[in-house]
Design a protein around this motif. Sequence first.
Motif, PDB file in Angstrom:
ATOM      1  N   ASN A   1       5.260   0.593 -19.237  1.00 50.63           N
ATOM      2  CA  ASN A   1       4.732   1.933 -19.542  1.00 50.63           C
ATOM      3  C   ASN A   1       5.736   3.006 -19.115  1.00 50.63           C
ATOM      4  OD1 ASN A   1       4.112   1.361 -16.895  1.00 50.63           O
ATOM      5  ND2 ASN A   1       1.910   1.237 -17.265  1.00 50.63           N
TER       6      ASN A   1
ATOM      7  N   THR B   1      -6.017  -2.110 -25.543  1.00 53.79           N
ATOM      8  CA  THR B   1      -6.139  -1.478 -24.238  1.00 53.79           C
ATOM      9  C   THR B   1      -7.415  -1.950 -23.572  1.00 53.79           C
ATOM     10  OG1 THR B   1      -6.589   0.554 -23.003  1.00 53.79           O
ATOM     11  CG2 THR B   1      -7.061   0.655 -25.333  1.00 53.79           C
ATOM     12  N   ILE B   2      -7.315  -2.234 -22.290  1.00 48.39           N
ATOM     13  CA  ILE B   2      -8.551  -2.593 -21.570  1.00 48.39           C
ATOM     14  C   ILE B   2      -9.445  -1.367 -21.441  1.00 48.39           C
ATOM     15  CG2 ILE B   2      -7.407  -4.431 -20.240  1.00 48.39           C
ATOM     16  CD1 ILE B   2      -7.759  -2.505 -17.753  1.00 48.39           C
ATOM     17  N   ASP B   3      -8.880  -0.164 -21.629  1.00 48.89           N
ATOM     18  CA  ASP B   3      -9.635   1.076 -21.373  1.00 48.89           C
ATOM     19  C   ASP B   3     -10.627   1.421 -22.486  1.00 48.89           C
ATOM     20  OD1 ASP B   3      -7.966   1.267 -19.176  1.00 48.89           O
ATOM     21  OD2 ASP B   3      -6.553   2.599 -20.180  1.00 48.89           O
TER      22      ASP B   3
ATOM     23  N   MET C   1     -10.692   0.219 -13.429  1.00 43.64           N
ATOM     24  CA  MET C   1      -9.715   0.962 -14.241  1.00 43.64           C
ATOM     25  C   MET C   1     -10.393   1.688 -15.400  1.00 43.64           C
ATOM     26  SD  MET C   1      -6.357  -1.436 -14.426  1.00 43.64           S
ATOM     27  CE  MET C   1      -5.143  -1.404 -13.112  1.00 43.64           C
ATOM     28  N   GLY C   2      -9.576   2.265 -16.284  1.00 36.81           N
ATOM     29  CA  GLY C   2     -10.115   2.937 -17.468  1.00 36.81           C
ATOM     30  C   GLY C   2      -9.480   4.276 -17.780  1.00 36.81           C
ATOM     31  N   ARG C   3      -8.546   4.707 -16.913  1.00 37.20           N
ATOM     32  CA  ARG C   3      -7.924   6.042 -17.068  1.00 37.20           C
ATOM     33  C   ARG C   3      -9.006   7.124 -17.141  1.00 37.20           C
ATOM     34  NH1 ARG C   3      -3.332   6.677 -21.309  1.00 37.20           N
ATOM     35  NH2 ARG C   3      -4.983   6.014 -22.700  1.00 37.20           N
TER      36      ARG C   3
ATOM     37  N   GLU D   1     -11.763   4.827 -12.051  1.00 35.91           N
ATOM     38  CA  GLU D   1     -10.612   5.410 -11.337  1.00 35.91           C
ATOM     39  C   GLU D   1     -10.434   6.895 -11.694  1.00 35.91           C
ATOM     40  OE1 GLU D   1      -7.076   3.298 -12.554  1.00 35.91           O
ATOM     41  OE2 GLU D   1      -7.325   3.859 -14.652  1.00 35.91           O
TER      42      GLU D   1
ATOM     43  N   ARG E   1       6.996   7.405 -16.250  1.00 37.28           N
ATOM     44  CA  ARG E   1       5.696   6.867 -16.690  1.00 37.28           C
ATOM     45  C   ARG E   1       5.116   7.739 -17.780  1.00 37.28           C
ATOM     46  NH1 ARG E   1       2.022   3.382 -14.235  1.00 37.28           N
ATOM     47  NH2 ARG E   1       0.268   4.286 -15.337  1.00 37.28           N
TER      48      ARG E   1
ATOM     49  N   LEU F   1      -0.616   8.014 -12.533  1.00 36.16           N
ATOM     50  CA  LEU F   1      -1.294   6.835 -11.995  1.00 36.16           C
ATOM     51  C   LEU F   1      -2.532   7.298 -11.237  1.00 36.16           C
ATOM     52  CD1 LEU F   1      -0.775   3.800 -11.882  1.00 36.16           C
ATOM     53  CD2 LEU F   1       0.611   4.181  -9.838  1.00 36.16           C
TER      54      LEU F   1
ATOM     55  N   HIS G   1      -5.395  -4.583 -10.920  1.00 36.86           N
ATOM     56  CA  HIS G   1      -4.824  -5.358 -12.021  1.00 36.86           C
ATOM     57  C   HIS G   1      -5.511  -6.688 -12.270  1.00 36.86           C
ATOM     58  CE1 HIS G   1      -1.828  -2.304 -11.116  1.00 36.86           C
ATOM     59  NE2 HIS G   1      -1.551  -2.378 -12.415  1.00 36.86           N
TER      60      HIS G   1
ATOM     61  N   ARG H   1      -6.743  -6.799 -15.669  1.00 38.04           N
ATOM     62  CA  ARG H   1      -5.838  -6.986 -16.810  1.00 38.04           C
ATOM     63  C   ARG H   1      -5.402  -8.436 -16.959  1.00 38.04           C
ATOM     64  NH1 ARG H   1      -2.416  -1.854 -16.227  1.00 38.04           N
ATOM     65  NH2 ARG H   1      -0.613  -3.226 -16.236  1.00 38.04           N
TER      66      ARG H   1
HETATM   67  O1  F6P Z   1      -4.160   1.641 -19.551  1.00 44.21           O
HETATM   68  C1  F6P Z   1      -4.387   0.475 -18.843  1.00 44.21           C
HETATM   69  C2  F6P Z   1      -4.382   0.705 -17.360  1.00 44.21           C
HETATM   70  O2  F6P Z   1      -4.710  -0.515 -16.713  1.00 44.21           O
HETATM   71  C3  F6P Z   1      -5.293   1.827 -16.885  1.00 44.21           C
HETATM   72  O3  F6P Z   1      -6.645   1.437 -16.817  1.00 44.21           O
HETATM   73  C4  F6P Z   1      -4.677   2.154 -15.547  1.00 44.21           C
HETATM   74  O4  F6P Z   1      -4.925   3.502 -15.210  1.00 44.21           O
HETATM   75  C5  F6P Z   1      -3.218   1.946 -15.793  1.00 44.21           C
HETATM   76  O5  F6P Z   1      -3.104   1.093 -16.902  1.00 44.21           O
HETATM   77  C6  F6P Z   1      -2.509   1.345 -14.602  1.00 44.21           C
HETATM   78  O6  F6P Z   1      -1.153   1.254 -14.881  1.00 44.21           O
HETATM   79  P1  F6P Z   1      -0.131   0.404 -14.007  1.00 44.21           P
HETATM   80  O7  F6P Z   1      -0.159  -0.988 -14.520  1.00 44.21           O
HETATM   81  O8  F6P Z   1       1.184   1.036 -14.253  1.00 44.21           O
HETATM   82  O9  F6P Z   1      -0.574   0.459 -12.587  1.00 44.21           O
END
Ligand code: F6P
Length: 361
Positions: free
Chosen positions: A72, A138-140, A182-184, A235, A254, A258, A285, A288
């Motif tokens: 990313n 995307t998991i989000d 997670m989820g942004r 988050e 990035r 974050l 993570h 993911r």
């Molecule tokens: O977009 C997927 C995601 O897992 C988000 O839910 C999270 O905010 C971000 O990526 C975390 O990114 P990184 O892997 O760089 O910590």
Amino acid sequence: MRIAINTGGGDAPGLNAAIYAVTLAAHRRGWEVLGIHSGYAGLLDASRITVLTPERVAGIVAHGGTILGTTNRGDPFHYPVVDPSSGQTQFEDLSDRVLANFRKLGLDALVAVGGDGSMQLAHRLSLKGLPVIGVPKTIDNDLSATMATFGFDTAVSTATEAIDKLHSTASAHERVLVVEVMGRNAGWIALHSGLSGSADVILLPEIPFDIERVCQHLTESEGRGKRYGIVVAAEGALRRGETPHTRQEALPGRLEPLLGGIAEWVAAEITRRTGKETRSLVLGHLQRGGSPTAFDRLVALRFGAAAVRLVAEGRRDVMVAFHPPEMLAVPLADAVVGIKRVPLDGDTLLTCRELGISLGD
Ligand code: F6P
């Protein structure tokens, strides 16, 4: 025909299934497929390209991660380059080089698999002349042009299983446990896992919360005899009038800030305001990783096959979108306007309220 595929942004369960489907569907048409490593890095450094054959991708559908790697921090318009003399990271626009290398390789199309940020890059490169088909992952679950992205179902299953496990330890110790998912800036993972995992409180970015209301709910619940509590916090959840918590450790370049730290803050406040022993944890993570669920595999395989179909039809600058039961093509320009957030009048949110789950408002 010779096509390429890359994966960008955070990894998501199902990426390998999409790579598998693109490879097989292209080979069945007699095309060649190149795998570009780490987003666009493989188009800047030729050593990072793999020829994908049905034999090379055999057996990967059930595997998490991506055999192509991802990043990313791979925006070719703002690419991080370390200056060897100073060790400092500088940013350069390498998009022309990406296009030149793409043409040098004799490629006819790129299947770009990624989330919101990757689709924006795909669209910008399209405008410069790169023939791209986007595949949403995307998991989000925050891409607005498609009803589903792969990765989300697996992440929700992982988070739900974790919440299930927290019930027994929270109950044994009569504690409150606050789990951050997670989820942004979208609350889909928190909402779906919190409801499936019988949380007492769910905090979403879409509904700024009042910590006093959260504490009141937990105290009332205790008064009715439930001596432990589970709080699920996205988050990106935020207090009324505040912005989401962000973490400092993000490296330069990035695509997104974050997020993180809200669960720790909420736990400390619950202890301070109620006297209840409260702990927090961040699932991070874990959400993911692992093997994709059958749903995510199916969506990813269908996205991959549909992307190759669109290349064959001569479509470009579009993203495959799932509109059950169909796979459609939507212009990338439409796919990148705004993210899909939890609707405040949606049935899932209503169900939470009807079951007495606090949303902190
Ligand atoms: O977009 C997927 C995601 O897992 C988000 O839910 C999270 O905010 C971000 O990526 C975390 O990114 P990184 O892997 O760089 O910590």
